[in-house]
Design a protein around this motif. Structure first.
Motif, PDB file in Angstrom:
ATOM      1  N   GLN A 209      42.425  45.278  43.198  1.00  0.00           N
ATOM      2  CA  GLN A 209      43.936  45.803  43.102  1.00  0.00           C
ATOM      3  C   GLN A 209      44.009  46.918  43.793  1.00  0.00           C
ATOM      4  O   GLN A 209      43.486  47.648  43.244  1.00  0.00           O
ATOM      5  CB  GLN A 209      44.535  45.214  41.292  1.00  0.00           C
ATOM      6  CG  GLN A 209      44.459  43.842  41.245  1.00  0.00           C
ATOM      7  CD  GLN A 209      45.099  43.589  39.946  1.00  0.00           C
ATOM      8  OE1 GLN A 209      44.668  44.884  38.549  1.00  0.00           O
ATOM      9  NE2 GLN A 209      45.224  42.608  38.714  1.00  0.00           N
TER      10      GLN A 209
ATOM     11  N   CYS B  26      46.078  46.423  34.349  1.00  0.00           N
ATOM     12  CA  CYS B  26      44.935  46.131  34.620  1.00  0.00           C
ATOM     13  C   CYS B  26      43.320  45.669  34.230  1.00  0.00           C
ATOM     14  O   CYS B  26      42.668  46.665  33.469  1.00  0.00           O
ATOM     15  CB  CYS B  26      44.488  46.373  35.652  1.00  0.00           C
ATOM     16  SG  CYS B  26      46.401  47.647  36.927  1.00  0.00           S
TER      17      CYS B  26
ATOM     18  N   GLU C 110      52.971  38.312  38.745  1.00  0.00           N
ATOM     19  CA  GLU C 110      52.762  37.463  39.415  1.00  0.00           C
ATOM     20  C   GLU C 110      52.931  37.979  40.583  1.00  0.00           C
ATOM     21  O   GLU C 110      53.919  38.712  41.294  1.00  0.00           O
ATOM     22  CB  GLU C 110      52.805  36.745  38.933  1.00  0.00           C
ATOM     23  CG  GLU C 110      52.594  35.936  37.724  1.00  0.00           C
ATOM     24  CD  GLU C 110      52.871  34.522  37.089  1.00  0.00           C
ATOM     25  OE1 GLU C 110      54.081  33.913  37.941  1.00  0.00           O
ATOM     26  OE2 GLU C 110      52.376  34.296  36.425  1.00  0.00           O
TER      27      GLU C 110
ATOM     28  N   ALA D  13      46.149  38.915  37.335  1.00  0.00           N
ATOM     29  CA  ALA D  13      47.346  39.476  37.322  1.00  0.00           C
ATOM     30  C   ALA D  13      46.789  40.603  36.559  1.00  0.00           C
ATOM     31  O   ALA D  13      46.906  40.387  35.389  1.00  0.00           O
ATOM     32  CB  ALA D  13      48.939  38.570  37.453  1.00  0.00           C
TER      33      ALA D  13
ATOM     34  N   ASN E 141      47.138  42.156  45.512  1.00  0.00           N
ATOM     35  CA  ASN E 141      46.003  41.684  44.661  1.00  0.00           C
ATOM     36  C   ASN E 141      45.011  40.695  45.356  1.00  0.00           C
ATOM     37  O   ASN E 141      45.337  39.872  46.152  1.00  0.00           O
ATOM     38  CB  ASN E 141      46.902  41.030  44.019  1.00  0.00           C
ATOM     39  CG  ASN E 141      45.901  40.507  42.500  1.00  0.00           C
ATOM     40  OD1 ASN E 141      44.862  40.602  42.363  1.00  0.00           O
ATOM     41  ND2 ASN E 141      46.316  40.064  41.375  1.00  0.00           N
TER      42      ASN E 141
ATOM     43  N   THR F 130      36.327  41.136  44.212  1.00  0.00           N
ATOM     44  CA  THR F 130      38.170  41.194  43.826  1.00  0.00           C
ATOM     45  C   THR F 130      38.309  42.868  43.441  1.00  0.00           C
ATOM     46  O   THR F 130      37.449  43.253  43.065  1.00  0.00           O
ATOM     47  CB  THR F 130      37.983  40.246  42.485  1.00  0.00           C
ATOM     48  OG1 THR F 130      37.565  40.730  40.961  1.00  0.00           O
ATOM     49  CG2 THR F 130      37.509  39.170  42.257  1.00  0.00           C
TER      50      THR F 130
ATOM     51  N   LEU G 180      52.391  46.400  45.159  1.00  0.00           N
ATOM     52  CA  LEU G 180      50.951  46.212  45.037  1.00  0.00           C
ATOM     53  C   LEU G 180      49.902  44.820  45.475  1.00  0.00           C
ATOM     54  O   LEU G 180      50.899  43.951  46.207  1.00  0.00           O
ATOM     55  CB  LEU G 180      50.527  45.406  42.944  1.00  0.00           C
ATOM     56  CG  LEU G 180      49.767  44.013  42.703  1.00  0.00           C
ATOM     57  CD1 LEU G 180      48.425  45.577  42.725  1.00  0.00           C
ATOM     58  CD2 LEU G 180      50.265  43.447  41.313  1.00  0.00           C
TER      59      LEU G 180
ATOM     60  N   HIS H  66      42.136  39.037  41.729  1.00  0.00           N
ATOM     61  CA  HIS H  66      42.180  39.852  40.522  1.00  0.00           C
ATOM     62  C   HIS H  66      43.188  38.792  39.701  1.00  0.00           C
ATOM     63  O   HIS H  66      43.971  38.391  39.827  1.00  0.00           O
ATOM     64  CB  HIS H  66      42.576  41.154  41.116  1.00  0.00           C
ATOM     65  CG  HIS H  66      40.887  42.093  39.935  1.00  0.00           C
ATOM     66  ND1 HIS H  66      40.106  41.826  40.067  1.00  0.00           N
ATOM     67  CD2 HIS H  66      41.316  42.881  39.252  1.00  0.00           C
ATOM     68  CE1 HIS H  66      39.326  42.898  39.684  1.00  0.00           C
ATOM     69  NE2 HIS H  66      40.083  43.599  38.749  1.00  0.00           N
TER      70      HIS H  66
ATOM     71  N   TYR I 177      43.212  47.554  52.834  1.00  0.00           N
ATOM     72  CA  TYR I 177      42.398  46.257  52.412  1.00  0.00           C
ATOM     73  C   TYR I 177      42.083  45.539  53.297  1.00  0.00           C
ATOM     74  O   TYR I 177      40.345  45.630  53.259  1.00  0.00           O
ATOM     75  CB  TYR I 177      43.450  45.005  51.602  1.00  0.00           C
ATOM     76  CG  TYR I 177      43.105  43.859  51.221  1.00  0.00           C
ATOM     77  CD1 TYR I 177      42.446  43.153  50.680  1.00  0.00           C
ATOM     78  CD2 TYR I 177      43.324  42.979  52.935  1.00  0.00           C
ATOM     79  CE1 TYR I 177      41.504  42.036  50.433  1.00  0.00           C
ATOM     80  CE2 TYR I 177      42.703  41.882  52.434  1.00  0.00           C
ATOM     81  CZ  TYR I 177      42.330  41.272  51.658  1.00  0.00           C
ATOM     82  OH  TYR I 177      41.130  40.332  52.006  1.00  0.00           O
TER      83      TYR I 177
ATOM     84  N   THR J 110      48.548  35.997  45.668  1.00  0.00           N
ATOM     85  CA  THR J 110      47.394  36.512  46.313  1.00  0.00           C
ATOM     86  C   THR J 110      46.430  36.647  47.670  1.00  0.00           C
ATOM     87  O   THR J 110      46.445  35.764  48.159  1.00  0.00           O
ATOM     88  CB  THR J 110      46.391  36.051  45.566  1.00  0.00           C
ATOM     89  OG1 THR J 110      46.052  35.683  45.421  1.00  0.00           O
ATOM     90  CG2 THR J 110      46.565  36.651  43.822  1.00  0.00           C
TER      91      THR J 110
END
Length: 411
Positions: free
Chosen positions: A273, A336, A307, A293, A288, A271, A286, A291, A253, A310
């Motif tokens: 995932q 997704c 969930e 969920a 996020n 955005t 994950l 994005h 990320y 984020t």
């Protein structure tokens, strides 16, 4: 009869194991340096050597709605066949041969599989079909698929055959960026779809199965047209670079965030995932970044949202993201999707919404993953009024939890 011994059936066609090996070997040898435009005639000639005729090579169009004929000498070019309602479409979706009896023999539709990804369908007619024919045709179809995949990089003819309408430059960029739309192995399967096929710009997905970890990402770049496509290209490139460097999800990320910020400035974002799935245990990690969920599908129904905290979209300088973990059960699927799915407005001006998305998923979740993704994408488009004003992408992961027993001898 000894294995590999030559023999001929009542038609005078040699179909022994040894003959089949020689046939496939000759085809491979001749195709090695053959120009792309001669591959189709070569396939037709070799099919004729086993008593086949009226050969067609059918490729999936970009909208994933039709199978269209590849033009070429000695090939039969017919009307497009609807994937959802045709023998060729059944062979394509189920990845299995389909036989249709006709007045002049048996029409056989063979899926062209590159690994587990569908290249298209080969159709041909035989007077009769038995197990020897089926064995040889199955192997021939596998070789034809490999040839088409190899040669398509050298020519535009395959791309042109798949187009049913003009394609934007942004979409051209995005399609060249996408991995195979489907992958299937005993441990895990994935399948995705993008829309609008001929004008997609900012949506994309990517994945790689590295040993026991499936790495996957779904992204949605802000804006439309070339700006969005350019951002998507940069962020997918940054993701692949980070993934191949072997760093963690959080570090991926940060790397992607820096790439977008440096290239496009503070007012642009994507955005995203990012997921890592251990295909031996079903543990899903994950991150996020702005994005919707993902949805967990269990026993053919949407069970819950996956969930978790984020972080800011890529490019906005978010803090070190939280990595959430979920434990999947065998047979679970994770869907997704990008916001264009639920934010599209219907003819009454109402947003499509998550409730209708879940209803569509439940109506198609009991199908094989390739068919499920394709039919879900088509159903969503129809229920949104047959058009897509924003990019709308789905990406489906199925954790199977099986072992690749046939590979054990190689370990």
């Amino acid at each position: 009869m000894a294995d590999g011994e030559r023999w001929a059936d009542h038609r005078g066609v040699d179909r022994s194991e040894g003959f089949g090996e020689r046939l496939l070997g000759v085809l491979l040898d001749r195709a090695h340096e053959m120009p792309p435009q001669l591959i189709a005639p070569l396939i037709a000639v070799e099919v004729a050597s086993v008593g086949g005729r009226d050969v067609s090579i059918l490729l999936q169009d970009y909208a994933q709605e039709l199978l269209v004929s590849l033009p070429g000498k000695r090939l039969i070019v017919g009307e497009p066949e609807v994937i959802a309602d045709s023998p060729a479409g059944t062979a394509f979706l189920r990845a299995t041969a389909v036989e249709v009896r006709q007045a002049d023999g048996v029409r056989v539709y063979l899926p062209l599989l590159d690994g587990s990804d569908e290249v298209g369908v080969m159709a041909l007619t035989l007077n009769t079909v038995d197990d020897d024919d089926r064995r040889l045709l199955r192997r021939l179809a596998g070789l034809v698929a490999d040839m088409l995949v190899t040669k398509h990089s050298y020519t535009d003819r395959f791309f042109q055959a798949r187009r049913r309408e003009p394609m934007s430059v942004a979409a051209e960029m995005q399609w060249s960026l996408l991995p195979p739309l489907t992958m299937s192995v005993p441990q895990v399967a994935v399948s995705g779809a993008v829309a609008p096929a001929y004008n997609i710009a900012g949506d994309s997905f990517d994945y790689a199965l590295n040993d026991n970890i499936l790495h996957a990402a779904v992204i949605d770049a802000m804006g439309h047209g070339l700006d969005a496509a350019t951002m998507a290209t940069v962020v997918v490139g940054a993701y692949r670079y980070a993934r191949r460097s072997g760093i963690s999800l959080a570090e991926k990320y940060a790397f992607m965030d820096q790439a977008i910020a440096e290239q496009f400035g503070p007012d642009h974002f994507v955005t995203a995932q990012m997921m890592d799935l251990d295909v031996t245990t079903g543990r899903l990690q994950l991150v996020n970044a702005g994005h919707p969920a993902p949805l967990l599908i269990r026993n053919h129904k949407v069970a819950q949202q996956l969930e978790g905290p984020t972080t800011l979209p890529v490019g906005l300088g978010g803090e070190h993201p939280t990595v959430t973990e979920h434990q999947l059960q065998r047979g679970d699927r994770v869907l997704c999707y990008t916001d264009g799915i639920i934010e599209e407005r219907d003819t009454d001006g109402e947003p499509f919404g998550e409730e209708r998305l879940i209803h569509c998923i439940n109506a198609h979740a009991d199908q094989e993953i390739r068919a499920a993704a394709l039919r879900l994408s088509h159903a969503l488009k129809q229920q949104r009024g047959g058009h897509t004003s924003d990019d709308a992408t789905i990406f489906l992961i199925e954790w199977r939890g099986a072992t690749a027993d046939h590979l054990a001898v190689l370990e």
